[in-house]
Design an enzyme around this catalytic site. Sequence first.
Site, short mmCIF file in Angstrom:
data_model
loop_
_atom_site.label_atom_id
_atom_site.label_comp_id
_atom_site.label_asym_id
_atom_site.label_seq_id
_atom_site.Cartn_x
_atom_site.Cartn_y
_atom_site.Cartn_z
N SER A 66 32.26 33.97 38.08
CA SER A 66 32.50 34.40 39.45
C SER A 66 32.95 35.86 39.55
O SER A 66 32.26 36.76 39.09
CB SER A 66 33.52 33.44 40.05
OG SER A 66 33.72 33.70 41.39
N ASP A 283 29.16 35.75 41.74
CA ASP A 283 28.17 34.67 41.69
C ASP A 283 27.73 34.24 43.09
O ASP A 283 27.10 33.20 43.26
CB ASP A 283 28.70 33.47 40.88
CG ASP A 283 29.95 32.84 41.49
OD1 ASP A 283 30.64 33.53 42.26
OD2 ASP A 283 30.22 31.67 41.20
N ASP A 285 29.27 33.08 45.83
CA ASP A 285 29.74 31.92 46.58
C ASP A 285 30.91 32.28 47.50
O ASP A 285 31.53 31.39 48.10
CB ASP A 285 30.10 30.74 45.66
CG ASP A 285 31.26 31.03 44.73
OD1 ASP A 285 31.69 32.19 44.65
OD2 ASP A 285 31.74 30.08 44.08
N ALA A 377 40.92 31.63 52.62
CA ALA A 377 41.07 33.01 53.10
C ALA A 377 40.23 33.96 52.26
O ALA A 377 39.70 34.96 52.76
CB ALA A 377 42.54 33.41 53.07
N ASN A 378 40.05 33.64 50.96
CA ASN A 378 39.29 34.52 50.07
C ASN A 378 37.79 34.57 50.37
O ASN A 378 37.04 35.29 49.71
CB ASN A 378 39.54 34.12 48.61
CG ASN A 378 39.03 32.71 48.28
OD1 ASN A 378 38.13 32.19 48.92
ND2 ASN A 378 39.63 32.10 47.26
N ARG A 501 53.19 29.36 44.00
CA ARG A 501 52.42 28.31 43.30
C ARG A 501 51.89 28.85 41.96
O ARG A 501 51.59 30.05 41.85
CB ARG A 501 51.26 27.79 44.16
CG ARG A 501 50.26 28.85 44.57
CD ARG A 501 49.08 28.25 45.30
NE ARG A 501 48.10 27.68 44.39
CZ ARG A 501 47.16 28.38 43.76
NH1 ARG A 501 47.05 29.67 43.91
NH2 ARG A 501 46.31 27.76 42.95
N GLY A 504 45.74 28.35 39.14
CA GLY A 504 44.93 27.40 38.40
C GLY A 504 43.90 28.09 37.52
O GLY A 504 43.17 27.46 36.78
N THR A 505 43.82 29.41 37.61
CA THR A 505 42.78 30.13 36.88
C THR A 505 43.32 31.24 35.98
O THR A 505 42.59 31.78 35.16
CB THR A 505 41.78 30.79 37.85
OG1 THR A 505 42.48 31.77 38.61
CG2 THR A 505 41.15 29.79 38.79
N ARG A 510 51.68 32.80 41.52
CA ARG A 510 51.35 33.64 42.68
C ARG A 510 52.40 33.48 43.77
O ARG A 510 52.85 32.37 44.06
CB ARG A 510 49.98 33.28 43.25
CG ARG A 510 48.87 33.43 42.25
CD ARG A 510 47.51 33.54 42.94
NE ARG A 510 46.43 33.28 42.00
CZ ARG A 510 45.96 34.17 41.11
NH1 ARG A 510 46.47 35.38 41.05
NH2 ARG A 510 44.97 33.84 40.29
C1 16G Z 1 38.93 29.01 41.98
C2 16G Z 1 38.50 28.17 43.14
C3 16G Z 1 38.80 28.87 44.43
C4 16G Z 1 40.28 29.20 44.49
C5 16G Z 1 40.71 29.95 43.26
C6 16G Z 1 42.21 30.03 43.22
C7 16G Z 1 36.58 26.71 43.13
C8 16G Z 1 35.10 26.62 42.98
N1 16G Z 1 37.07 27.93 43.05
O1 16G Z 1 38.22 30.21 41.93
O2 16G Z 1 38.45 28.01 45.46
O3 16G Z 1 40.57 29.96 45.61
O4 16G Z 1 40.30 29.26 42.11
O5 16G Z 1 42.63 30.59 42.02
O6 16G Z 1 37.28 25.71 43.30
P1 16G Z 1 44.13 30.52 41.57
O7 16G Z 1 44.50 29.08 41.36
O8 16G Z 1 44.18 31.35 40.35
O9 16G Z 1 44.96 31.12 42.68
ZN ZN Z 2 32.50 32.99 43.05
#
Ligand code: 16G
Ligand code: ZN
Length: 533
Positions: A66, A283, A285, A377-378, A501, A504-505, A510
């Site tokens: 992404s 990507d 989306d 929002a993103n 929070r 998740g990535t 944050r």
């Molecule tokens: C991922 C999620 C997106 C979310 C982002 C938050 C999908 C396909 N994508 O990119 O929706 O806004 O994670 O990231 O679910 P964070 O947990 O690092 O804040």
């Molecule tokens: Zn994306």
Amino acid sequence: SINYDKIKEAAAYHPKPQDINYTYGTAGFRMKADLLDSVIFRVGILAVLRSKKLDSKTIGIMITASHNPEHDNGVKLVDPYGEMLEQSWENYATQLANAQTEDELVDVIKQIVSNNDIDESKPANIVYARDTRPSGPALVSALVDGLKSLNSKIIDFGVKTTPQLHYVTRCYNVQGTEDDYGEPTEEGYYKKLATAFRKVVEGKSRLTPIHIDAANGVGAPKMKELAKHIGDEYLEAVLVNDDYTTQGKLNYQCGADFVKTSQRLPFGSKIKHGDRAASFDGDADRIVYYYVDEDNTFKLLDGDKIAGLAGGFIIDLVKTAGLEGINVGVVQTAYANGSSTTYLEKVMNVPVSCVPTGVKHLHHEAEKYDIGVYFEANGHGTVLFSKKALKTIHSAEGQTAEQKEAIEKLRALTDLINQTVGDALSDLLLVEAILTNRQWSLKQWDQAYSDLPNRLVKVVVENRHIFKTTDAERKLLEPTGLQEQINELISKYKNGRSFVRPSGTEDVVRVYAEAATREECDELAYKVAGLVY
Ligand code: 16G
Ligand code: ZN
């Protein structure tokens, strides 16, 4: 049936690195591309098991990271109707990825087979695609090794946007049924969207050009192809950051995530007052819109603004069409600007639900409405039409010319909108179609409400997993006592709102804050960040 020796043999060529713990998170697996070989091989295996479990339905696999830097990559699975992999299977993905040896790997596979009563002899169908990242081809070959170790039927969909892969996965699974979703080809995707777009804007004057920053990613060639199918007389798309072949450019100082986070124009954009512009992510989306005001200030129209625009238009059409039995709702996350929620609830009188971050949560909540609009929002979001809504819209006839026209437009919208997942190309057409119908400038659209100043801060902590949230991530349960301290800070600011929070990535926590003025908002954000650190 499954030949476990063959799997072991193939797996030996894709060993798991030592000391790495993988997790299938919000966006699947995502990290530095050179750590993904074994993971992708095993994701192939999981996809085959999933297809066998679901009676040979086609499962989609997307290789992308992404908006992440170019050297990252990732992978996620797509379920038969184009939704994200069912949550209970995410755990299997994690277990497979973390099996250290070939023997452990086979044990995990056997366990998945027995836990799910999988019939090993069922054929499996898989379709996969990748974005433009340079690491893509090597990862694809690891994937194919995984898929072949279990004898599945494989379709290589090539270089595509993430939403195109979701689209085609659904198409394969419903082809020829009453839920038919279109031709399972890239061409079929363009034809479906272009035809629907022309229907919605027919008879209205074309807007000024839309300047699109494609993040130097896969959205660039695909948007050009889509625009060709639509035709210049309906839409004039001008692309910048469309160099998807030069290494190092993908997402670099451009794209939807850059624009949303830094709240400024992407590198390479030369828009002036009066121009209309949008950015995709790597990507394609996600999408955000923006313009520059008379006094040269940058104005962002993010996912919340798109939800308001789309929700308002659809509600008007439903009313005009006389389809009172159809309810419309909007789904947001805690990141939605407070002003947008107030606008939707108080001015538009729409029910709004708030859910945890991540598409799967928004998507499922939106399914509870007849027409569910969801946007983060993103800039990631779409509109879902329930079976009931589709049936009503397709069977309605309408008495007056006005009613008939509204019904026609609603019908076209059900084709224009990619209902499998947020889609920058489809969402761009949705916004352009609405603005064309309303004959609105971006400024007129922006006037619905003013965003409260907001700030997002990343805090690097020792262990982000000690942060436990509740109430759609708006409150902390743990560490104990922290939420009370945050509340006390918030109470000192007019229109103050803040939450914490774990990401998740990324390995960070944050902190989001908003308040009546920029100064107060920044102060609140930094003070809350100080509590977390
Ligand atoms: C991922 C999620 C997106 C979310 C982002 C938050 C999908 C396909 N994508 O990119 O929706 O806004 O994670 O990231 O679910 P964070 O947990 O690092 O804040
Ligand atoms: Zn994306």
